[in-house]
Design an enzyme around this catalytic site. Structure first.
Site, mmCIF file in Angstrom:
data_model
loop_
_atom_site.group_PDB
_atom_site.id
_atom_site.type_symbol
_atom_site.label_atom_id
_atom_site.label_comp_id
_atom_site.label_asym_id
_atom_site.label_seq_id
_atom_site.Cartn_x
_atom_site.Cartn_y
_atom_site.Cartn_z
ATOM 1 N N PRO A 13 0.708 -1.298 0.137
ATOM 2 C CA PRO A 13 -0.039 -0.056 -0.161
ATOM 3 C C PRO A 13 0.939 1.405 0.234
ATOM 4 O O PRO A 13 1.671 1.735 0.772
ATOM 5 C CB PRO A 13 -0.738 -0.203 1.294
ATOM 6 C CG PRO A 13 -0.815 -1.356 1.796
ATOM 7 C CD PRO A 13 0.530 -1.929 1.165
ATOM 8 N N GLU A 14 0.462 2.028 -1.010
ATOM 9 C CA GLU A 14 1.166 3.290 -1.285
ATOM 10 C C GLU A 14 0.076 4.278 -0.875
ATOM 11 O O GLU A 14 -1.018 4.038 -0.578
ATOM 12 C CB GLU A 14 1.953 3.394 -2.406
ATOM 13 C CG GLU A 14 3.064 2.398 -2.481
ATOM 14 C CD GLU A 14 3.762 2.555 -3.905
ATOM 15 O OE1 GLU A 14 3.921 3.587 -4.517
ATOM 16 O OE2 GLU A 14 3.974 1.177 -4.362
ATOM 17 N N LYS A 64 1.134 7.713 3.785
ATOM 18 C CA LYS A 64 0.727 6.176 3.660
ATOM 19 C C LYS A 64 -0.114 5.902 4.870
ATOM 20 O O LYS A 64 -0.443 4.812 5.178
ATOM 21 C CB LYS A 64 1.750 5.311 3.450
ATOM 22 C CG LYS A 64 2.688 5.595 2.057
ATOM 23 C CD LYS A 64 3.965 4.915 2.181
ATOM 24 C CE LYS A 64 4.670 5.148 0.757
ATOM 25 N NZ LYS A 64 5.854 4.306 0.987
ATOM 26 N N ARG A 113 2.773 -10.038 7.347
ATOM 27 C CA ARG A 113 4.063 -10.059 7.625
ATOM 28 C C ARG A 113 4.313 -9.205 9.002
ATOM 29 O O ARG A 113 5.452 -8.944 9.531
ATOM 30 C CB ARG A 113 4.963 -9.273 6.680
ATOM 31 C CG ARG A 113 5.047 -10.325 5.590
ATOM 32 C CD ARG A 113 5.745 -9.874 4.111
ATOM 33 N NE ARG A 113 7.009 -9.554 4.238
ATOM 34 C CZ ARG A 113 7.718 -8.909 3.295
ATOM 35 N NH1 ARG A 113 7.176 -8.928 2.287
ATOM 36 N NH2 ARG A 113 8.964 -8.655 3.650
ATOM 37 N N ARG A 130 18.036 15.921 -0.576
ATOM 38 C CA ARG A 130 18.769 14.524 -1.030
ATOM 39 C C ARG A 130 19.614 14.727 -2.058
ATOM 40 O O ARG A 130 19.579 13.914 -3.048
ATOM 41 C CB ARG A 130 17.700 13.445 -1.043
ATOM 42 C CG ARG A 130 16.845 13.111 0.268
ATOM 43 C CD ARG A 130 17.843 12.748 1.468
ATOM 44 N NE ARG A 130 18.490 11.472 1.002
ATOM 45 C CZ ARG A 130 18.008 10.140 1.210
ATOM 46 N NH1 ARG A 130 16.825 10.278 1.360
ATOM 47 N NH2 ARG A 130 18.709 9.236 0.840
ATOM 48 N N ARG A 167 16.096 -1.508 -3.896
ATOM 49 C CA ARG A 167 14.850 -1.886 -4.572
ATOM 50 C C ARG A 167 14.714 -2.284 -5.853
ATOM 51 O O ARG A 167 15.461 -2.062 -6.849
ATOM 52 C CB ARG A 167 13.728 -0.672 -4.299
ATOM 53 C CG ARG A 167 13.453 -0.011 -3.020
ATOM 54 C CD ARG A 167 12.723 -0.874 -2.333
ATOM 55 N NE ARG A 167 12.467 -0.177 -1.004
ATOM 56 C CZ ARG A 167 13.385 -0.695 -0.106
ATOM 57 N NH1 ARG A 167 13.950 -1.601 0.018
ATOM 58 N NH2 ARG A 167 13.297 -0.064 1.431
#
Length: 297
Positions: free
Chosen positions: A2-3, A58, A125, A168, A278
């Site tokens: 889920p985003e 989220k 999880r 960043r 990722r």
DNA sequence: CACTTGACCTGTCCGC
DNA sequence: TGCGGACAGGTCAAGT
């Protein structure tokens, strides 16, 4: 996983299903899925009425009528599935629908309402969680306080996005947009889709992403999320909405989980590579590396 | 300080 | 068929 679009879809669904309902009990089947003490759950959640449902990135926020709120993070495999007499036994739900078998082995929290309806928190999880907090203290929560801007609000302009990216500068663009302190809500699916749409290679160093590309990426992030919400989000493996139904956005995805297939733009073969730790999907032709890139192992 | 990697979990899939 | 290991990824802690 889920985003933002998936959490927003759950929020919209729960808004239709549980507003005004009074919590009769909360059964915690997995201790680590509930971050609040049992005594706080009993004192501040049980007996309260769900007044409003909000979202920040989220994070799902159930506002109660007693100035407390329940924070819910689905992380990777969390589900919030509502079941009542009509949905369990009524028309419109195929026999193999998830709701007929709840609770199941992944159910971690069972919230029942005083009208007999049930909200199941499933989380295979166990990375997700519920937390009962005073509403006034949500903004001080360590996670919430650091979140970047909401990408679907009008104040999230291209120039705001560009400024946030500059936090960043030394990392690659994919890691930057996955960073929830840069902006809130982007996860692996929409990062790949937005970078493809903007024709930016995910390994590109932030400092090397030109201003025009940042504008394109800003537009792509907003567009891809809005499109996904229109289609009920993405169901890769686990995600379902508040009615236990899957989302269909991935049929529109252009690169995610499409390795080996032809790029819809140029026909080259979509590749799966590794960026920012990722699994990452790119079209090697559409997403050329510009100038120097962040070196990866 | 800035950034990267590993841990947290559990079900699934792959190769032997 | 069984088994070990890799893999999935959101976030935080630990490491570089």
């Amino acid at each position: 996983m889920p985003e933002l679009p998936e959490v927003e879809t759950v929020r919209l669904g729960l808004n239709e299903l549980i507003l005004g309902k009074k919590i009769a009990s909360i059964e915690v089947l997995s201790e680590k899925s509930m971050r609040s003490a049992r005594s706080d759950v009993d004192a501040f959640a049980v007996g309260a009425v769900v007044k409003d449902i909000d979202r920040r990135g989220k994070l799902l926020i159930l506002h109660l009528d007693n100035n407390y709120s329940i924070l819910v993070h689905l992380r990777m495999t969390g589900q919030m599935v509502y079941v009542d007499q009509s949905t369990r036994f009524g028309a419109g739900h195929p026999n193999d629908s998830l709701i007929h078998s709840l609770p199941d082995s992944s159910t971690r929290i069972i919230c029942t309402f005083d009208d007999g309806a049930t909200l199941y928190f499933n989380d295979q999880r166990k990375f997700g969680y519920w937390m009962v907090v005073p509403t006034s203290q949500i903004s001080e929560d360590a996670f919430v306080a650091k979140l970047g801007p909401e990408p679907l609000l009008p104040e999230f302009t291209a120039s705001v996005f560009s400024e946030r990216l500059n936090r960043r500068k030394g990392t690659n663009i994919k890691a930057a947009i996955l960073d929830q302190t840069v902006l809130a809500g982007v996860g692996n699916i929409y990062a790949d889709e937005a970078l493809f749409s903007a024709k930016i290679h995910p390994s590109t160093l932030v400092a090397n992403v030109a201003e025009e590309q940042r504008e394109e990426l800003h537009e792509a992030i907003v567009d891809v999320m809005n499109l996904s919400i229109q289609h009920g989000g993405s169901s890769d493996k686990n995600y379902v909405n508040a009615e236990g139904k899957r989302g269909s956005y991935l049929t529109f995805a252009q690169v995610f989980r499409r390795e080996g297939q032809a790029c819809v733009v140029c026909g080259d073969t979509i590749q799966k590579i590794r960026v920012a730790g990722r699994g990452t999907h790119i079209c090697p032709t559409c997403q050329q590396l510009s100038i120097k890139r962040r070196t990866q192992k």
